[in-house]
Write a protein that holds these residues in place. Structure first.
Motif, PDB file in Angstrom:
ATOM      1  N   ARG A 116       0.822  -1.204   0.000  1.00 34.66           N
ATOM      2  CA  ARG A 116       0.000   0.000   0.000  1.00 34.66           C
ATOM      3  C   ARG A 116       0.859   1.258   0.000  1.00 34.66           C
ATOM      4  O   ARG A 116       1.874   1.332   0.691  1.00 34.66           O
TER       5      ARG A 116
ATOM      6  N   LEU B 248      -3.700  -6.632   2.291  1.00 37.63           N
ATOM      7  CA  LEU B 248      -4.511  -6.058   3.359  1.00 37.63           C
ATOM      8  C   LEU B 248      -3.920  -6.390   4.725  1.00 37.63           C
ATOM      9  O   LEU B 248      -3.162  -7.354   4.886  1.00 37.63           O
ATOM     10  N   TYR B 249      -4.287  -5.575   5.707  1.00 37.42           N
ATOM     11  CA  TYR B 249      -3.803  -5.768   7.064  1.00 37.42           C
ATOM     12  C   TYR B 249      -4.720  -6.709   7.834  1.00 37.42           C
ATOM     13  O   TYR B 249      -5.898  -6.872   7.516  1.00 37.42           O
ATOM     14  N   GLU B 250      -4.183  -7.315   8.885  1.00 41.23           N
ATOM     15  CA  GLU B 250      -4.958  -8.215   9.727  1.00 41.23           C
ATOM     16  C   GLU B 250      -6.200  -7.528  10.288  1.00 41.23           C
ATOM     17  O   GLU B 250      -7.248  -8.155  10.446  1.00 41.23           O
ATOM     18  N   SER B 251      -6.110  -6.257  10.568  1.00 42.15           N
ATOM     19  CA  SER B 251      -7.245  -5.514  11.125  1.00 42.15           C
ATOM     20  C   SER B 251      -8.355  -5.269  10.099  1.00 42.15           C
ATOM     21  O   SER B 251      -9.430  -4.778  10.452  1.00 42.15           O
ATOM     22  N   GLU B 252      -8.112  -5.618   8.836  1.00 46.48           N
ATOM     23  CA  GLU B 252      -9.085  -5.376   7.776  1.00 46.48           C
ATOM     24  C   GLU B 252      -9.759  -6.669   7.308  1.00 46.48           C
ATOM     25  O   GLU B 252     -10.053  -6.848   6.133  1.00 46.48           O
TER      26      GLU B 252
ATOM     27  N   MET C  36       0.405 -14.321   3.294  1.00 43.69           N
ATOM     28  CA  MET C  36      -0.741 -13.579   3.796  1.00 43.69           C
ATOM     29  C   MET C  36      -1.673 -14.470   4.585  1.00 43.69           C
ATOM     30  O   MET C  36      -2.000 -15.568   4.162  1.00 43.69           O
TER      31      MET C  36
ATOM     32  N   ALA D  92      -4.705 -11.337   4.387  1.00 40.97           N
ATOM     33  CA  ALA D  92      -4.241 -10.190   5.162  1.00 40.97           C
ATOM     34  C   ALA D  92      -2.840 -10.479   5.677  1.00 40.97           C
ATOM     35  O   ALA D  92      -2.422 -11.617   5.771  1.00 40.97           O
ATOM     36  N   VAL D  93      -2.130  -9.450   6.021  1.00 44.38           N
ATOM     37  CA  VAL D  93      -0.801  -9.629   6.601  1.00 44.38           C
ATOM     38  C   VAL D  93      -0.765  -8.909   7.937  1.00 44.38           C
ATOM     39  O   VAL D  93      -1.298  -7.808   8.089  1.00 44.38           O
ATOM     40  N   ASP D  94      -0.170  -9.554   8.929  1.00 40.53           N
ATOM     41  CA  ASP D  94      -0.082  -8.984  10.266  1.00 40.53           C
ATOM     42  C   ASP D  94       1.342  -8.492  10.478  1.00 40.53           C
ATOM     43  O   ASP D  94       2.300  -9.143  10.085  1.00 40.53           O
ATOM     44  N   ALA D  95       1.478  -7.366  11.131  1.00 42.92           N
ATOM     45  CA  ALA D  95       2.811  -6.828  11.388  1.00 42.92           C
ATOM     46  C   ALA D  95       3.582  -7.696  12.358  1.00 42.92           C
ATOM     47  O   ALA D  95       4.799  -7.688  12.382  1.00 42.92           O
TER      48      ALA D  95
END
Length: 275
Positions: free
Chosen positions: A100, A118-122, A251, A255-258
């Motif tokens: 992103r 996308l992020y884990e929070s999404e 992913m 999603a991907v988590d930091a």
């Protein structure tokens, strides 16, 4: 006991190009076929009760290699299980994965036909026309209800062990395993990415003695244990031939988590019933 072995498909043409694959019918590469034959040979002495697969060619052809390596008579199989196809990425499919751009909204990315990880929070977010992680979670639960639960009921009624194989996709496998573990009242998160044709194994033990009376839509009390995760022993002879997985493999459900999870396998026991 019911044993469930979940196998990721071999390397696909989209994996090599780091494209969003989803439900696109991309084939295996030659190396992907080699991986499929290797995992088939690895399980040649495993007597599967039944082999299931996603209908997408990359999973179906991997499953066929597993079936071909089985002893005669071959186990029954069904390579049309839509519930275990990969997460749909809608408009993103066939496009390059990307990171992103800071300060730019997702909508602005989509307008430019850019589809970032996308992020884990999404987990609630989906690409246009696609599925979110939450959608995939619900589909994974349907897969367990429709495919796994009948075998659990058979084991409870008969007292005979069964071992099924599900040949699927990395993101979907994570959701199916999580749904199985929840049947036993536990939680699970995979430790890391699954390389192509890596596999996970879950054991489901009936509690309170067997055989037991159980309805078709009922889950008997079970203990669920993830015994193997991300195993890829069969690829040792192929490890020097390039990357084993595409971008999508890193992913978690799209999603991907930091933060990387350090969770190991999960074990849980509970009285449960299917909703």
């Amino acid at each position: 006991m019911l044993t469930v072995t979940l196998i990721r498909h071999g390397e696909s043409t989209h994996n090599v190009l780091a494209l969003w694959s989803g439900c696109t019918e991309c084939p295996l590469t030659e190396r992907g076929m080699q991986q499929a034959r290797a995992v088939g040979a690895y399980f040649a002495d495993t007597e599967f009760t039944k082999i299931y697969a996603s209908p997408l060619p990359r999973a179906r052809d991997t499953a066929k290699a597993v079936l071909d390596a089985q002893s005669t008579p071959k186990p029954p199989h069904d390579f049309t299980i839509a519930q275990i196809r990969e997460q749909s990425f809608g408009a993103a499919e066939g496009h390059q994965t990307c990171i992103r751009e800071p300060g730019k909204t997702l909508e602005a990315h989509f307008a430019e036909e850019k589809y970032p990880i996308l992020y884990e929070s999404e987990r609630h977010v989906a690409f246009p026309g696609g599925e979110s992680v939450e959608d995939l979670t619900r589909r994974g639960e349907r897969a367990v209800r429709d495919v796994v639960l009948p075998h659990v009921v058979n084991v409870a009624r008969s007292g005979r062990d069964e071992h099924i194989a599900l040949v699927s996709h990395g993101l979907c496998i994570a959701q199916v395993v999580g749904a199985i573990v929840r049947l036993g009242g536990g939680t699970w998160k995979r430790k890391g990415p699954m390389v192509n044709t890596a596999w996970v194994r879950v054991e489901m033990r009936i509690q309170g003695g067997i055989p037991v009376e159980v309805a078709d839509d009922e889950v008997p009390p079970v203990e669920v244990t993830v015994t193997e995760e991300g195993r890829a022993d069969h690829l040792e002879g192929l490890l020097d031939e390039g990357p084993l997985c595409g971008m999508k493999a890193v992913m978690g459900g799209g999603a991907v988590d930091a933060k990387s999870s350090s969770d190991a396998g999960a074990t849980s026991t509970a009285q449960t019933s299917a909703s």
